[in-house]
Design a protein around this motif. Structure first.
Motif, PDB file in Angstrom:
ATOM      1  N   LEU A  37       2.397 -13.112   3.522  1.00 55.82           N
ATOM      2  CA  LEU A  37       2.999 -12.645   2.273  1.00 55.82           C
ATOM      3  C   LEU A  37       2.480 -11.412   1.864  1.00 55.82           C
ATOM      4  O   LEU A  37       3.181 -10.460   1.194  1.00 55.82           O
ATOM      5  N   ASP A  38       1.342 -10.993   2.200  1.00 58.76           N
ATOM      6  CA  ASP A  38       0.682  -9.638   1.974  1.00 58.76           C
ATOM      7  C   ASP A  38       1.682  -8.368   2.556  1.00 58.76           C
ATOM      8  O   ASP A  38       1.571  -7.343   1.947  1.00 58.76           O
ATOM      9  N   GLN A  39       2.422  -8.770   3.440  1.00 60.48           N
ATOM     10  CA  GLN A  39       3.450  -7.712   3.798  1.00 60.48           C
ATOM     11  C   GLN A  39       4.518  -7.576   3.011  1.00 60.48           C
ATOM     12  O   GLN A  39       5.525  -6.469   3.123  1.00 60.48           O
ATOM     13  N   ALA A  40       4.725  -8.413   1.997  1.00 58.06           N
ATOM     14  CA  ALA A  40       5.715  -8.081   1.036  1.00 58.06           C
ATOM     15  C   ALA A  40       5.348  -7.022   0.132  1.00 58.06           C
ATOM     16  O   ALA A  40       6.046  -6.522  -0.718  1.00 58.06           O
ATOM     17  N   ILE A  41       4.007  -6.611  -0.066  1.00 55.43           N
ATOM     18  CA  ILE A  41       3.384  -5.543  -0.791  1.00 55.43           C
ATOM     19  C   ILE A  41       3.774  -4.112  -0.125  1.00 55.43           C
ATOM     20  O   ILE A  41       3.348  -3.878   0.697  1.00 55.43           O
ATOM     21  N   VAL A  42       4.728  -3.321  -0.906  1.00 59.85           N
ATOM     22  CA  VAL A  42       4.967  -2.057  -0.366  1.00 59.85           C
ATOM     23  C   VAL A  42       4.459  -0.981  -1.035  1.00 59.85           C
ATOM     24  O   VAL A  42       4.430   0.194  -0.443  1.00 59.85           O
ATOM     25  N   ALA A  43       3.501  -1.093  -1.950  1.00 64.71           N
ATOM     26  CA  ALA A  43       2.751  -0.002  -2.607  1.00 64.71           C
ATOM     27  C   ALA A  43       1.767  -0.735  -3.554  1.00 64.71           C
ATOM     28  O   ALA A  43       1.970  -1.781  -4.024  1.00 64.71           O
ATOM     29  N   GLU A  44       0.705   0.039  -3.650  1.00 68.80           N
ATOM     30  CA  GLU A  44      -0.677  -0.372  -4.511  1.00 68.80           C
ATOM     31  C   GLU A  44      -1.121   0.904  -4.653  1.00 68.80           C
ATOM     32  O   GLU A  44      -2.017   1.286  -3.920  1.00 68.80           O
ATOM     33  N   VAL A  87       8.786   5.144  -8.009  1.00 69.33           N
ATOM     34  CA  VAL A  87       8.660   4.089  -7.317  1.00 69.33           C
ATOM     35  C   VAL A  87       8.540   4.314  -6.023  1.00 69.33           C
ATOM     36  O   VAL A  87       7.776   3.935  -5.171  1.00 69.33           O
ATOM     37  N   GLU A  88       9.660   5.046  -5.595  1.00 69.16           N
ATOM     38  CA  GLU A  88      10.052   5.404  -4.353  1.00 69.16           C
ATOM     39  C   GLU A  88       8.800   6.324  -3.605  1.00 69.16           C
ATOM     40  O   GLU A  88       8.276   6.085  -2.477  1.00 69.16           O
ATOM     41  N   ALA A  89       8.331   7.283  -4.269  1.00 68.57           N
ATOM     42  CA  ALA A  89       7.300   8.220  -3.925  1.00 68.57           C
ATOM     43  C   ALA A  89       6.017   7.275  -3.615  1.00 68.57           C
ATOM     44  O   ALA A  89       5.208   7.697  -2.865  1.00 68.57           O
ATOM     45  N   ALA A  90       5.886   6.252  -4.627  1.00 68.01           N
ATOM     46  CA  ALA A  90       4.477   5.716  -4.554  1.00 68.01           C
ATOM     47  C   ALA A  90       4.444   4.600  -3.147  1.00 68.01           C
ATOM     48  O   ALA A  90       3.563   4.613  -2.638  1.00 68.01           O
ATOM     49  N   ILE A  91       5.839   4.232  -2.770  1.00 67.88           N
ATOM     50  CA  ILE A  91       5.887   3.455  -1.415  1.00 67.88           C
ATOM     51  C   ILE A  91       5.640   4.526  -0.104  1.00 67.88           C
ATOM     52  O   ILE A  91       4.759   3.912   0.578  1.00 67.88           O
ATOM     53  N   LYS A  92       6.041   5.744  -0.425  1.00 68.60           N
ATOM     54  CA  LYS A  92       5.785   6.562   0.750  1.00 68.60           C
ATOM     55  C   LYS A  92       4.336   6.982   0.757  1.00 68.60           C
ATOM     56  O   LYS A  92       3.717   6.991   1.844  1.00 68.60           O
ATOM     57  N   PHE A  93       3.682   7.239  -0.412  1.00 75.64           N
ATOM     58  CA  PHE A  93       2.187   7.582  -0.461  1.00 75.64           C
ATOM     59  C   PHE A  93       1.580   6.020   0.034  1.00 75.64           C
ATOM     60  O   PHE A  93       0.481   6.372   1.097  1.00 75.64           O
ATOM     61  N   HIS A  94       2.067   4.967  -0.498  1.00 75.59           N
ATOM     62  CA  HIS A  94       1.095   3.912   0.196  1.00 75.59           C
ATOM     63  C   HIS A  94       1.306   3.665   1.637  1.00 75.59           C
ATOM     64  O   HIS A  94       0.377   3.417   2.454  1.00 75.59           O
ATOM     65  N   ALA A  95       2.499   4.118   2.366  1.00 74.31           N
ATOM     66  CA  ALA A  95       2.781   4.251   3.780  1.00 74.31           C
ATOM     67  C   ALA A  95       1.951   5.133   4.410  1.00 74.31           C
ATOM     68  O   ALA A  95       2.013   5.243   5.720  1.00 74.31           O
ATOM     69  N   GLY A  96       1.308   6.174   3.960  1.00 79.49           N
ATOM     70  CA  GLY A  96       0.590   7.246   4.383  1.00 79.49           C
ATOM     71  C   GLY A  96       1.008   8.537   4.108  1.00 79.49           C
ATOM     72  O   GLY A  96       0.173   9.522   4.637  1.00 79.49           O
ATOM     73  N   ASP A  97       1.872   8.816   3.434  1.00 82.48           N
ATOM     74  CA  ASP A  97       2.434  10.172   3.253  1.00 82.48           C
ATOM     75  C   ASP A  97       1.374  10.675   1.998  1.00 82.48           C
ATOM     76  O   ASP A  97       1.985  10.454   0.821  1.00 82.48           O
TER      77      ASP A  97
END
Length: 645
Positions: free
Chosen positions: A383-390, A423-433
């Motif tokens: 379920l943790d994989q559903a988290i796309v940004a924190e 929101v999308e920028a936060a997802i990118k940041f969380h992914a490593g950007d």
């Protein structure tokens, strides 16, 4: 809103109220302040812009909160009233309070809690008295169709007594109240946006309700000292019947509630997965949860008889605890781990994400709903994989609103600010950007903001015009009025890149949540339909006193400037039921009816019928009179109630 609803004329007679007042007054009274009245409507037509001709426009599209006399607001706002137990209706951007809709608590203006009809809605004890006279309203939301508000209903909760009230938005009145069984601390509330079982039903059919407080089940005096056995229930209420459809037994508690746009998921954030009974126990864990409910599976389990009941309640309760829902392919619930003591879960307008704000963590957690559905289908391992940004946004994040352009606005209670982040920028940041700049803007507020909402925020039509923030403290913002300070509701223009604070509004405590929507989504009626009232007196000739032993029925009508009976007689000790119908058809021509020494005062709007019941225990003459200004002869509008000894 239709243009015709803004005129001061009656659709049947074509007679404006001002003309009515002029023509109905006797010729000898023509000079008593009436000559200045005009037949010309005083309000602007519905198409007028709220910003037109304003003196305080600024660079962001000429937006202004200051309207010219007669100029209409472009948005409605539905606000909780807090401890007053009602719903506030505001016009925005002006912030003008238009009305209050009584729900859970008696209201002296309209006679809510005095009339038989309102008592029946509020709920009575066996002796006929009101079951409750206090309330604590927090959250208000409205019904949906195709992902936008449809103008049918709104709902509001009473946290103290675990009640939910429904408001009819055609008349702006409360018509039903339901008490949730086996629940305390009813807080979060949200309607579904479409029916998940039948995709063809694209409107609200249910309302979801979360309970904060853990209690023994059933709460009848047993297991008082066994805190580990205390539990909470998540409830589903039918939008039309207002009956409780089902409940879910869960681990942890419920706080606020959100629903997905496809109707498949409901969710609540949890700040006490520890099941603690003391505040230090409630904050011992570093992570809590956002708990998801698979609505279709729950309803299938109920249909299959896989439930139990508690105490006297017949409402089916399914098992949503962690231990019973470990297998994703059969699970009814899913617990997504989020940090710490979150206070708020909100659905983004694009339908992709739920966002939980951390409160005791400086973070907001973005959960992708398709991945939660993938977990239920066995396509996602954890379920943790559903988290796309924190991501960190500031200290004390509480609630989040949206502008429909991909930006979220989160209140920071400890920082006394609101932060705008993408929101999308936060997802990118969380992914490593790490070059993704997700924080767009930040604005200081006065002070310690709680709830936040934007125009059309949690609909597919979020328009990014206005943001309103409810600040819990005002301190030096307004004239002092003693130890109890007002709260501060602040209006912010979010139509540009930078947030601009436009207005402060002092408000009596303690309001909570609210929604803001375009005025054209509502079509309120200005006059009641006489046939909607079974006991309506349709002709003044039907007036009179009917006796059945010691029970007496008094039938009255009102037409400015007189009641249909100039006097009526009852006997000491009679149980009197007085029925009053307002036969006036002119818009805004409301009458009141009060009886001195008998605790009776209520109003009837045009074509409306209400009744009161009381014991005539005091002999004498009592002048019943109209309490709501209606006519040049308003002061003369009376009837004598004679109580014979």
């Amino acid at each position: 809103m239709k243009e015709g609803l803004n005129k001061t004329s009656d659709p049947d007679t074509g007679m404006g109220r001002r003309r009515f007042l002029n023509s109905a007054a006797a010729a000898g009274l023509a000079g008593v302040g009436m000559a200045a009245c005009s037949e010309k409507p005083a309000t602007a037509v519905a198409g007028a812009s709220a910003a037109s001709g304003s003196a305080t426009a600024h660079a962001q599209g000429g937006s202004s909160v200051h309207l010219k006399p007669g100029e209409l607001d472009t948005y409605y706002g539905l606000w909780s009233g807090g401890h007053t137990g009602d719903m506030r209706v505001l016009g925005l951007p002006s912030g003008r309070e238009l009305t209050r809709i009584p729900c859970f608590v008696p209201d002296a203006l309209v006679g809510w809690g005095v009339t038989n009809e309102s008592k029946d809605v509020m709920g009575r004890k066996a002796d006929g008295s009101l079951r409750y006279t206090v309330a604590d309203t927090h959250h208000t939301h409205a019904s949906y169709k195709d992902g936008n508000y449809d103008g049918r209903y709104a709902w509001i909760n009473d946290k103290i007594n675990s009640r939910i009230a429904r408001i009819r938005l055609d008349y702006f009145v409360c018509d039903k109240i339901t008490e949730l069984p086996n629940v305390q601390g009813f807080h979060g509330i949200f309607p579904d946006k479409r029916d998940p079982v039948d995709p063809a039903i694209n409107y609200t059919t249910r309302v979801f309700c979360g309970a904060e407080f853990h209690i023994p089940l059933p709460n009848n005096g047993g297991d008082i000292d066994k805190i580990d056995k205390y539990r909470t229930l998540f409830s589903c209420v039918d939008a039309e019947s207002m009956e409780v459809r089902w409940q879910v037994l869960i681990d942890g508690n419920c706080d606020l509630t959100a629903t997905s746009y496809d109707g498949k998921l409901a969710a609540t954030n949890q700040y006490n997965v520890e099941n603690g009974a003391k505040y230090e126990d409630m904050m011992s864990a570093e992570r809590d949860a956002c708990l998801f409910f698979n609505v279709a599976r729950i309803e299938a389990a109920v249909k299959a008889g896989k439930f139990k009941t508690y105490g006297d309640s017949k409402v089916p309760v399914v098992d949503g605890t962690r231990a019973s829902n470990a297998d994703a392919k059969t699970a009814l619930t899913a617990y997504v781990s989020v940090p710490k003591n979150p206070h708020g879960v909100n659905a983004s307008p694009d339908g992709k994400y739920f966002i939980c704000a951390g409160k005791l963590s400086p973070t907001c957690t973005v959960i992708e709903l398709n991945k939660v559905l993938d977990w239920f289908d066995g396509k996602l391992e954890k379920l943790d994989q559903a988290i796309v940004a924190e991501v960190e946004v500031g200290l004390g994040p509480l609630h989040t609103a949206f502008d429909g352009r991909g930006n979220a606005y989160t209140t920071l209670f400890l920082d006394s600010a609101v932060v705008k982040w993408n929101v999308e920028a936060a997802i990118k940041f969380h992914a490593g950007d790490k070059n993704a700049k997700y924080v767009v803007d930040r604005l200081d507020l006065q002070y310690q903001p709680g709830h936040v909402n934007a125009s059309q925020s949690e609909t597919i039509a979020a328009d990014g015009k206005w943001l309103c923030v409810g600040c819990k403290f005002s301190k030096d913002r307004f004239l002092p009025v003693g130890p109890l300070h007002p709260e501060n509701e602040q209006l912010i223009d979010i139509s540009g890149e930078k947030m601009v604070l436009m207005a402060d509004h002092p408000v009596r405590g303690e309001p909570h949540d609210f929604i803001i929507f375009k005025r054209e989504l509502l079509h309120p009626k200005q006059v009641y339909a006489l046939d909607d009232f079974p006991n309506a007196i349709k002709d003044p000739k039907e007036s009179g006193v009917v006796r059945n032993g010691r029970k007496v029925t008094v039938k009255l009508t009102s037409q400015a400037p007189a009641f249909s009976m100039r006097e009526f007689t009852v006997k000491k000790g009679d149980e009197v039921t007085l029925i009053l119908t307002n036969l006036d058809k002119v818009e805004d021509l409301t009458h009141g009816f009060a009886i001195p020494k008998y605790n009776v005062n209520f109003i009837v709007n045009p074509q409306e019928t209400k009744s009161v019941t009381f014991i005539a225990d005091k002999p004498g003459v009592f002048w019943a009179y109209c309490t709501h200004f209606c006519h040049a002869l308003h002061l003369e509008m009376r009837s004598r109630m004679i109580v014979e000894a």
